[in-house]
Design a protein around this motif. Structure first.
Motif, PDB file in Angstrom:
ATOM      1  N   ASP A 122      40.267  37.577  31.742  1.00  7.71           N
ATOM      2  CA  ASP A 122      39.975  37.816  33.163  1.00  7.71           C
ATOM      3  C   ASP A 122      40.778  36.861  34.042  1.00  7.71           C
ATOM      4  OD1 ASP A 122      38.131  39.863  32.701  1.00  7.71           O
ATOM      5  OD2 ASP A 122      36.506  38.422  32.388  1.00  7.71           O
ATOM      6  N   TYR A 180      47.545  38.761  39.885  1.00  2.00           N
ATOM      7  CA  TYR A 180      47.434  39.114  41.297  1.00  2.00           C
ATOM      8  C   TYR A 180      47.978  38.005  42.181  1.00  2.00           C
ATOM      9  CZ  TYR A 180      44.458  43.104  40.096  1.00  2.00           C
ATOM     10  OH  TYR A 180      43.979  44.293  39.598  1.00  2.00           O
ATOM     11  N   GLN A 206      33.924  34.436  33.815  1.00  3.01           N
ATOM     12  CA  GLN A 206      35.317  34.840  33.635  1.00  3.01           C
ATOM     13  C   GLN A 206      35.822  34.419  32.255  1.00  3.01           C
ATOM     14  OE1 GLN A 206      37.162  36.636  36.099  1.00  3.01           O
ATOM     15  NE2 GLN A 206      35.062  36.781  36.852  1.00  3.01           N
ATOM     16  N   LEU A 257      43.611  37.700  36.848  1.00  2.00           N
ATOM     17  CA  LEU A 257      43.534  37.154  38.197  1.00  2.00           C
ATOM     18  C   LEU A 257      44.822  36.436  38.578  1.00  2.00           C
ATOM     19  CD1 LEU A 257      41.829  36.576  40.724  1.00  2.00           C
ATOM     20  CD2 LEU A 257      40.953  34.534  39.554  1.00  2.00           C
ATOM     21  N   SER A 258      45.386  35.698  37.629  1.00  2.00           N
ATOM     22  CA  SER A 258      46.640  34.987  37.913  1.00  2.00           C
ATOM     23  C   SER A 258      47.784  35.960  38.205  1.00  2.00           C
ATOM     24  CB  SER A 258      47.000  34.080  36.742  1.00  2.00           C
ATOM     25  OG  SER A 258      47.313  34.844  35.583  1.00  2.00           O
TER      26      SER A 258
END
Length: 369
Positions: free
Chosen positions: A336, A343, A332, A340-341
């Protein structure tokens, strides 16, 4: 005796180039363009010049002929004993009707100095210079055998221009020049993407052991990278000015032989502007706008959930669009993790809504009872 014979046979297989001479070949590199850097294939394409300089004892005191234009001037001429017709007048140094000057020449800046015949003649205007037939003395790059090779090549390099010349007839110094375009493989470190820095490297390696030939960085002419910036990167000049071409410690193979190697390096730093504007800022605005769901009453969970799902689908669509711009590494990157954070920031309000709804329903039933 067997080992000596084996070494002699091996030396005979090598193109006869540095025989009975210093086994050192001087190398320098000039990088003119970085044509592309491919994150997915992890390759980069360069256009660069490679210079190889060595001394061949068979070319010592080589007689060379320089063809001169009409009425050429030979600076510093005192007497003239050149081959061919000579109509020079003592002291004037103006030759007319002389089609060429022949002798042992040494290359100077923008001119050639003749070191025999006429005393220190300097030829600064000539039409052509006759070179030895270098194929008779062996090739650095040959179809059957090659003295040097390039590492990390993805395919055969394209040779744009090539020429070889005798620069000093006294000692037999030869320079081979090659302008090439080549694609190299590079294992790029992208953990800090899009704030990453890259070292683009390839190596020039001797194809024969160090006992026969050693590659050295040509300090007489500095190896440089002329690139300042490309579409997505800028060259780190502070790092780049220290070394473009450096000598790498030779390593032995299974047979215990050592091979000389030089490493060319380009220090690049990514310009993250487009990633910050098109991805980081856009995600920040979407997440900030999603906080508007808290303005909807908790007794209307359907409205809240629909808005949250809309934001999740929007971010998923954005990730699908930018997927080609992201590196395909098995770990990651910073970007990336940022995606992700985003979401997580959207899922947390949905979980929070379920908890509040459960508390709200339980409280309502308690009061009704």
């Amino acid at each position: 005796m067997a080992n000596v014979d084996a070494q002699d046979e091996e030396a005979e297989e090598v193109p006869c180039l540095l025989l009975n001479c210093s086994r050192t070949m001087m190398v320098r590199v000039q990088i003119h363009q970085i044509l592309s850097v491919d994150l997915h294939e992890e390759t980069f394409t360069l256009e660069f010049d490679a210079f190889f300089r060595w001394q061949d004892p068979r070319l010592r005191n080589w007689q060379t002929r320089l063809w001169l234009p009409e009425s050429s001037t030979l600076k510093g001429q005192k007497t003239c004993k050149s081959h061919g017709r000579c109509l020079c007048k003592r002291g004037r140094g103006v030759c007319s009707g002389l089609p060429f000057v022949e002798g042992i020449f040494r290359e100077a800046k923008d001119s050639y100095i003749k070191v025999d015949g006429c005393d220190e003649e300097m030829v600064d205007a000539y039409i052509a210079k006759e070179e030895p037939n270098f194929e008779d003395f062996g090739n650095v790059f040959g179809e059957k055998s090659s003295l040097v090779s390039f590492s990390k090549l993805m395919e055969e390099p394209l040779v744009l221009t090539e020429h070889q010349r005798l620069t000093n007839g006294t000692v037999g110094e030869v320079i081979l020049f090659r302008k090439m375009r080549a694609t190299f493989k590079e294992n790029m470190e992208l953990k800090h993407f899009p704030l990453d820095r890259q070292l683009l490297q390839f190596a020039i390696t001797a194809s024969v052991p160090s006992s026969i030939m050693v590659l050295e960085v040509d300090e007489k002419f500095k190896s440089i990278c002329r690139v300042d910036q490309i579409a997505e990167y800028v060259v780190d000049k502070e790092q780049q000015k220290e070394s473009t071409l450096t000598k790498k410690k030779t390593t032995g193979n299974a047979a215990g032989k050592e091979y000389s190697q030089l490493k060319a390096t380009v220090h690049l730093e990514r310009k993250p502007g487009k990633y910050f504007v098109n991805i980081v800022v856009m995600l920040y605005l979407l997440i900030f706008a999603s906080f508007g769901t808290f303005m909807i009453d908790v007794d209307s969970p359907g409205d809240r959930i629909s808005i949250i799902i809309t934001f999740v689908l929007t971010i998923m669509a954005l990730k699908y669009v930018i997927n080609d711009q992201l590196p395909g590494k098995d770990y990651q990157t910073w970007l990336d993790l940022y995606l992700l954070s985003s979401y997580i920031f959207l899922i947390v309000p949905a979980v929070e809504l379920l908890i509040l709804k459960d508390i709200y329903v339980g409280t309502t039933n308690q009061f009704c009872w």
